[in-house]
Design a protein around this motif. Structure first.
Motif: not given
Length: 602
Positions: A506, A509-510, A527
């Motif tokens: 994850r 991904e961010v 984030e």
């Protein structure tokens, strides 16, 4: 938004300062009827007034009436205290999960008008270029943000791999930049003690530039090694946790920096060197070191530290000196800031109580930038380049198998080394635990869970696995973070390998941040797209996401105070006793890599 005055040098505006003080020219601003906290003399002066021109104090005395003209702004303090703007002597902006602009916006309403920052977090990810980006945005702010050139990237050469390495040549170049105030904390204390040429060269370049060398001696050893470190040139140290630590540093001519961060509570145990032992308080400084966004938004910044020092029994004026004039003097800026006196930058706070310290109005360079917790001044942003936002390179898709720890062949249990988290302190314990083996893999139990370090700079796909104790997680969970001091790979802590893989992927991904998974579902995400360390979103938005992270941790059994900060330091191989790096487990007491599996006792 208010426009803050550009910084005029004392020399550039000396004629105006003299003219205003003499009454020949009207001031820009006069504040009347104050109880002035004079940190130069350590006394409160009732009824004193100040006059400001060109962002600096021109007159400080009992009656500023002669400085008032038709265009002068006059504020009646109505007997409130006027104190200098607060200074943070040692801190890392990246620990707030914010850019310099958003950090300034968050802390200025709390009365912090000067910060001495060490951006060694971004240096490990982006090198000298990252430091320059932090430096440049810092200079754009309405408050004073001085930058210390990072000294140790990597912090422990040979024990970790960083995205970039800092050289003595980098340090020499940075010393020519306008906002560089000195060298950041010298964490490689074994290198200094053993005469490492690069560490000595970095300190020499700093001294040749007439600037301050920051210290970091994270060892209980007070023998020749400690004295050798002091001889090398570090002028301060914030790694003390005991009264004797602060005393020993002061006796060696170092400033003892006592920190209260989000997770480091080291003021109460050290300030007794002043309050009980009676040591000269001029050699003691208050700082935060690391404060995340939740602390900044919900609890405060240097105002929080100042209140805490007073609650610990320190005289309010002495405590105020420790985060104003003492700090300015340490960095060679006593004639520039840290006090309310002629010629200094007009950074000041109006408050109705010197101990409870409500921050009612904040001025920077003679302009009111915050009032009753609301920021009034603009905090300009850099346009952060795209490559600074694309820094998480995993190299492959991670699966549960990457987080398996194979036991010795035929074993039913395994005796392993475990990192032991200590609440509210940076040091860890080096523990030994007997853990079960199931289907050939060592499994955590009874409060001991897995920790993994995932390489994220060079896309090697490397994963180092070990064990950690103290978080007391329950159920099937994992927490991953690209904030992993100081090399800032990715730390994943979990009780379940599938969740660990999901959390790691994850963040890939961010583009970085912190995430928490439970039962294969994401519970919280912060984030941090800039270098995997910072967000350029407003502090209250980042803090709200951080609050959800803390709630998710608590819902899975973690009750540690600010456990996220503990999590983020588990890869820092310069603080005892046991850490994890991309090269393996590190025994910080010997500065050597060590095996996960412990030998049977003799």
């Amino acid at each position: 938004m208010e426009k803050v005055t550009e910084i005029n040098t004392w020399a550039d505006c000396a004629a105006d300062l003299v003219a205003v003080a003499a009454g020949r020219k009207p001031a820009d601003l006069v504040i009347r009827n104050t109880r002035l906290a004079n940190v130069q003399s350590r006394e409160v002066l009732d009824g004193w007034e100040v006059a400001v021109i060109a962002g600096r104090f021109a007159y400080v005395g009992p009656d500023a009436g002669h400085c008032i003209g038709d265009g002068t702004e006059v504020i009646d303090a109505k007997g409130r205290y006027l104190i200098p703007g607060l200074c943070d002597g040692h801190m890392h902006i990246e620990s707030g999960m914010l850019t310099p602009a958003e950090f300034a916006r968050a802390v200025a309403p709390h009365g912090t008008t000067t910060m001495f920052t060490d951006p060694h977090e971004i240096a490990n990810v982006l090198g000298l270029r990252g430091v320059r980006l932090m430096h440049d945005e810092a200079l754009m702010q309405p408050v004073n943000i001085y930058t210390q050139m990072p000294s140790c990237a990597p912090s422990a050469p040979g024990l970790e791999t960083t995205g970039y390495e800092i050289s003595a040549e980098d340090v020499a170049e940075a010393m020519t930049w306008p906002g560089i105030i000195g060298l950041g904390e010298m964490m490689n204390f074994p290198g200094v003690v053993n005469g490492d040429p690069q560490m000595l060269a970095e300190m020499a370049e700093t001294m040749r530039a007439g600037k301050t060398v920051g210290g970091h001696y994270a060892s209980p050893d007070r023998g020749p090694a400690f004295h050798a470190y002091a001889a090398g040139g570090p002028a301060d140290d914030h790694e003390g946790t005991r009264e004797s630590d602060s005393i020993d540093r002061a006796r060696q001519g170092m400033r003892s920096m006592m920190r209260l961060g989000s997770a480091w509570y080291d003021v109460e145990s050290q300030i007794t060197a002043v309050t009980e032992k009676g040591l000269d308080p001029r050699n003691f400084i208050l700082c935060t070191d690391d404060c995340h966004s939740g602390t900044l938004v919900n609890d405060g910044h240097m105002n929080r530290v100042l209140r805490h020092a007073i609650e610990c029994g320190c005289d309010p004026m002495v405590a105020l000196q420790m985060c104003t004039i003492n700090t300015a003097t340490h960095f060679g800026l006593e004639r520039e800031l840290g006090s309310i006196a002629p010629g200094r930058r007009a950074d000041m706070i109006l408050t109705s109580d010197l101990a409870a310290l409500p921050i009612e109005q904040v001025f920077a360079r003679g302009v009111m930038i915050a009032q009753e917790g609301r920021m009034l001044a603009d905090c300009p942003h850099l346009d952060w380049p795209e490559d600074a936002r694309q820094t998480v390179h995993l190299g492959k898709e991670l699966t549960a198998a990457d987080f398996g720890i194979e036991a010795p062949e035929g074993a039913n249990s395994a005796r392993v080394r475990v990192i032991g988290v200590v609440e509210n302190q940076a040091p860890t314990e080096a523990l030994i635990r007997e853990l079960p083996v199931i289907d050939g893999l060592v499994e955590g139990e009874g409060g001991t869970c897995q920790i993994a370090l995932v390489e994220r700079h060079r896309a090697t796909g490397g994963v180092v696995n070990a064990f950690v104790s103290g978080f007391n997680y329950e159920g099937r969970m994992a927490m991953a973070s690209t904030v992993a001091h100081d090399s800032h790979h990715m730390i994943v802590v979990g009780t379940d390998r599938e969740n660990m893989a999901l959390a790691a992927m994850r963040l890939g991904e961010v583009g970085g941040g912190v995430t928490f998974y439970k039962d294969a579902e994401e519970q919280a995400l912060v984030e941090l797209p800039i270098a995997g360390l910072m967000s350029d979103s407003p502090a209250h938005e980042v803090a709200a996401k951080a609050d959800r992270l803390v709630a998710a941790m608590a819902a899975s059994g973690c009750r540690l105070n600010n456990a996220y900060m503990q999590h983020s330091l588990l890869a820092l191989p310069v603080i005892p006793a046991l850490r994890i790096s991309d090269l393996g487990l590190v025994d910080v007491s010997t500065f050597q890599l060590t095996s996960l599996f412990a030998e049977e006792p003799a």
